[in-house]
Design an enzyme around this catalytic site. Structure first.
Site, PDB file in Angstrom:
ATOM      1  N   CYS A  56      16.356  24.512  88.823  1.00  0.00           N
ATOM      2  CA  CYS A  56      17.045  23.343  89.405  1.00  0.00           C
ATOM      3  C   CYS A  56      16.204  22.066  89.337  1.00  0.00           C
ATOM      4  CB  CYS A  56      17.446  23.632  90.840  1.00  0.00           C
ATOM      5  SG  CYS A  56      18.532  25.054  90.977  1.00  0.00           S
ATOM      6  N   HIS A 102      18.824  17.026  94.205  1.00  0.00           N
ATOM      7  CA  HIS A 102      19.517  18.179  93.623  1.00  0.00           C
ATOM      8  C   HIS A 102      20.565  18.662  94.629  1.00  0.00           C
ATOM      9  CE1 HIS A 102      20.507  21.972  92.003  1.00  0.00           C
ATOM     10  NE2 HIS A 102      19.810  22.667  92.873  1.00  0.00           N
ATOM     11  N   ASN A 110      26.497  23.834  93.129  1.00  0.00           N
ATOM     12  CA  ASN A 110      25.146  23.730  92.562  1.00  0.00           C
ATOM     13  C   ASN A 110      25.243  23.970  91.058  1.00  0.00           C
ATOM     14  OD1 ASN A 110      22.505  24.169  91.723  1.00  0.00           O
ATOM     15  ND2 ASN A 110      21.971  25.527  93.422  1.00  0.00           N
TER      16      ASN A 110
HETATM   17  O1  UT7 Z   1      19.022  25.706  93.911  1.00  0.00           O
HETATM   18  C1  UT7 Z   1      18.561  26.713  94.761  1.00  0.00           C
HETATM   19  C2  UT7 Z   1      19.581  27.847  94.753  1.00  0.00           C
HETATM   20  N1  UT7 Z   1      19.624  28.541  95.979  1.00  0.00           N
HETATM   21  C3  UT7 Z   1      20.173  28.024  97.070  1.00  0.00           C
HETATM   22  O2  UT7 Z   1      20.597  26.904  97.106  1.00  0.00           O
HETATM   23  C4  UT7 Z   1      20.248  28.940  98.268  1.00  0.00           C
HETATM   24  C5  UT7 Z   1      19.758  28.296  99.507  1.00  0.00           C
HETATM   25  N2  UT7 Z   1      20.299  29.016 100.614  1.00  0.00           N
HETATM   26  C6  UT7 Z   1      21.512  28.715 101.127  1.00  0.00           C
HETATM   27  O3  UT7 Z   1      22.154  27.777 100.710  1.00  0.00           O
HETATM   28  C7  UT7 Z   1      21.997  29.526 102.293  1.00  0.00           C
HETATM   29  O4  UT7 Z   1      20.985  30.426 102.693  1.00  0.00           O
HETATM   30  C8  UT7 Z   1      23.307  30.308 101.971  1.00  0.00           C
HETATM   31  C9  UT7 Z   1      24.462  29.315 101.831  1.00  0.00           C
HETATM   32  C10 UT7 Z   1      23.145  31.100 100.695  1.00  0.00           C
HETATM   33  C11 UT7 Z   1      23.634  31.243 103.116  1.00  0.00           C
HETATM   34  O5  UT7 Z   1      23.759  30.541 104.325  1.00  0.00           O
HETATM   35  P1  UT7 Z   1      23.110  31.106 105.673  1.00  0.00           P
HETATM   36  O6  UT7 Z   1      23.482  30.178 106.727  1.00  0.00           O
HETATM   37  O7  UT7 Z   1      21.647  31.349 105.398  1.00  0.00           O
HETATM   38  O8  UT7 Z   1      23.906  32.460 105.880  1.00  0.00           O
HETATM   39  P2  UT7 Z   1      23.331  33.947 105.957  1.00  0.00           P
HETATM   40  O9  UT7 Z   1      22.845  34.380 104.620  1.00  0.00           O
HETATM   41  O10 UT7 Z   1      22.421  34.043 107.129  1.00  0.00           O
HETATM   42  O11 UT7 Z   1      24.641  34.741 106.291  1.00  0.00           O
HETATM   43  C12 UT7 Z   1      25.282  34.597 107.571  1.00  0.00           C
HETATM   44  C13 UT7 Z   1      26.469  35.543 107.595  1.00  0.00           C
HETATM   45  C14 UT7 Z   1      26.115  36.963 107.187  1.00  0.00           C
HETATM   46  O12 UT7 Z   1      26.890  37.839 107.991  1.00  0.00           O
HETATM   47  P3  UT7 Z   1      26.241  38.551 109.279  1.00  0.00           P
HETATM   48  O13 UT7 Z   1      25.092  39.348 108.739  1.00  0.00           O
HETATM   49  O14 UT7 Z   1      25.837  37.439 110.179  1.00  0.00           O
HETATM   50  O15 UT7 Z   1      27.374  39.381 109.772  1.00  0.00           O
HETATM   51  C15 UT7 Z   1      26.570  37.059 105.779  1.00  0.00           C
HETATM   52  O16 UT7 Z   1      26.942  38.362 105.398  1.00  0.00           O
HETATM   53  O17 UT7 Z   1      27.470  35.096 106.655  1.00  0.00           O
HETATM   54  C16 UT7 Z   1      27.799  36.183 105.780  1.00  0.00           C
HETATM   55  N3  UT7 Z   1      28.148  35.626 104.465  1.00  0.00           N
HETATM   56  C17 UT7 Z   1      29.367  35.176 104.165  1.00  0.00           C
HETATM   57  N4  UT7 Z   1      30.516  35.154 104.854  1.00  0.00           N
HETATM   58  C18 UT7 Z   1      31.586  34.629 104.260  1.00  0.00           C
HETATM   59  C19 UT7 Z   1      27.328  35.414 103.409  1.00  0.00           C
HETATM   60  N5  UT7 Z   1      28.018  34.855 102.412  1.00  0.00           N
HETATM   61  C20 UT7 Z   1      29.288  34.699 102.847  1.00  0.00           C
HETATM   62  C21 UT7 Z   1      30.463  34.163 102.272  1.00  0.00           C
HETATM   63  N6  UT7 Z   1      31.592  34.143 103.025  1.00  0.00           N
HETATM   64  N7  UT7 Z   1      30.495  33.649 101.025  1.00  0.00           N
END
Ligand code: UT7
Length: 329
Positions: A116, A256, A286
């Site tokens: 990225c 980004h 992204n």
């Molecule tokens: O250019 C760099 C590329 N990488 C990135 O940009 C990633 C950077 N990270 C992020 O943007 C965030 O960490 C994410 C958007 C990927 C995730 O957000 P988060 O607030 O860290 O959520 P989380 O991973 O803690 O997940 C929270 C909950 C989980 O459920 P439980 O365990 O609380 O029951 C996940 O299973 O949300 C669930 N979850 C979803 N629910 C609905 C994860 N993905 C999804 C989804 N839809 N797409």
């Protein structure tokens, strides 16, 4: 006076495929909701290529627009540098396909890989090439078909990514957008937090790598999230200091586009209002290397960039890598 001019961005172009994949479309494919995606990422839709369209096709379209904008022809281009994590093939370089498709008779061509942050890495190389006098006209491209390495069965990653391309021409110029500085950083100790493990020399493609879904993007979301905010915030502060700028002197930050909450948290830590950041993640998600040049092109078209403005580009991504560039518009 010609010899005093420094490397500048003299042309900009971007290209997005027409096909839209909305959050509502994703709701039908995986267990997710529009509300979750918008709240956690700010993304509403992303663009996806049609079958058969590849990264160099997107790169060519963005390049032609940048060349037209700069008023340069294929004959003028000395060097093509493409940043991509989704090359047409692992080798040869996607830049070589661009060289052929654009018909540049005298251009050297190679790719760079900094995920990225890759566009800013490529910009830094192009800037040095032009400032050293080794060449006059460099085409820098960020092009990605992330849909080809996105696991549409993994809801934690597949909602984030989209396809697209952006390109700039770098030349010495008295009137256009001078590149004042670029800063590049890397930390390979964290390389595994954001990775496509399969297909390289460690895990060559095999039935096992296919079965393990190793040819898709994998990441530790929460770690990447925190590292992105910390490193981008520190880099913006260091870059301002290096250029003897106060944060208030920056007219626009073009980050980004990885997650709206990463951009918001970074701006909050800096004590800067969100109006000072350019955001288009809602439309494209992204797009890795392509996100910064697409954002520059859109910021310009929306009238967000005025002559003399101080603009800071900043990106963070796989490697880990991060980088910044200051441009006097
Ligand atoms: O250019 C760099 C590329 N990488 C990135 O940009 C990633 C950077 N990270 C992020 O943007 C965030 O960490 C994410 C958007 C990927 C995730 O957000 P988060 O607030 O860290 O959520 P989380 O991973 O803690 O997940 C929270 C909950 C989980 O459920 P439980 O365990 O609380 O029951 C996940 O299973 O949300 C669930 N979850 C979803 N629910 C609905 C994860 N993905 C999804 C989804 N839809 N797409």
């Amino acid at each position: 006076m010609q010899h005093n001019h420094r490397a500048s961005i003299t042309g900009i172009g971007s290209y997005l495929p027409n096909k839209i994949l909305s959050n509502y479309d994703l709701e039908k494919m995986i267990d997710t909701s529009n509300e979750w995606i918008v709240q956690r990422t700010g993304i509403r839709e992303r663009r996806i290529v049609d079958d058969g369209v590849i990264t160099s096709d997107l790169g060519v379209q963005a390049s032609l627009r940048a060349m037209e904008d700069a008023g340069v022809s294929a004959q003028d281009i000395d060097m093509i540098i493409t940043s991509t994590i989704t090359p047409d093939h692992i080798f040869p370089a996607t830049s070589c396909y661009l060289q052929h498709k654009l018909g540049t008779p005298k251009a050297g061509a190679f790719d760079i890989l900094a995920a990225c942050s890759g566009f800013i890495y490529a910009l830094a190389i192009g800037e040095s090439f032009v400032n050293s006098g080794a060449g006059k006209t460099v085409l820098v491209v960020g092009a990605e078909c992330l849909s080809k390495i996105t696991d549409y069965k993994d809801r934690s990653t597949c909602v984030l990514f989209g396809d697209g391309a952006g390109a700039v021409i770098i030349q010495k110029s008295a009137t256009k957008h001078e590149i004042l500085s670029t800063t590049l950083v890397a930390d390979g100790s964290q390389a595994d937090v954001l990775i496509m493990p399969g297909g390289g020399s460690k895990y060559p493609s095999s039935p096992e790598t296919i079965q393990q879904r190793a040819h898709y993007i994998q990441f530790k979301g929460k770690e990447v999230f925190k590292l992105a905010i910390n490193n981008m915030t520190n880099l913006i502060l260091e870059t301002a200091e290096k250029n003897s700028l106060k944060l208030e002197d920056i007219d626009l930050i073009i980050p980004h586009q990885s997650n709206m909450r990463i951009i918001e948290a970074t701006m909050e830590r800096l004590g800067l209002p969100m109006e000072k950041a350019f955001v288009n993640i809602d439309k494209y998600g992204n797009t890795s290397s392509a996100s910064v040049p697409i954002a520059i092109d859109e910021a310009r078209k929306e009238g967000r960039l005025k002559r003399g403005d101080i603009v800071m580009l900043v990106a963070f991504g796989g490697g880990l890598t991060w980088g910044s560039s200051v441009i006097r518009w």
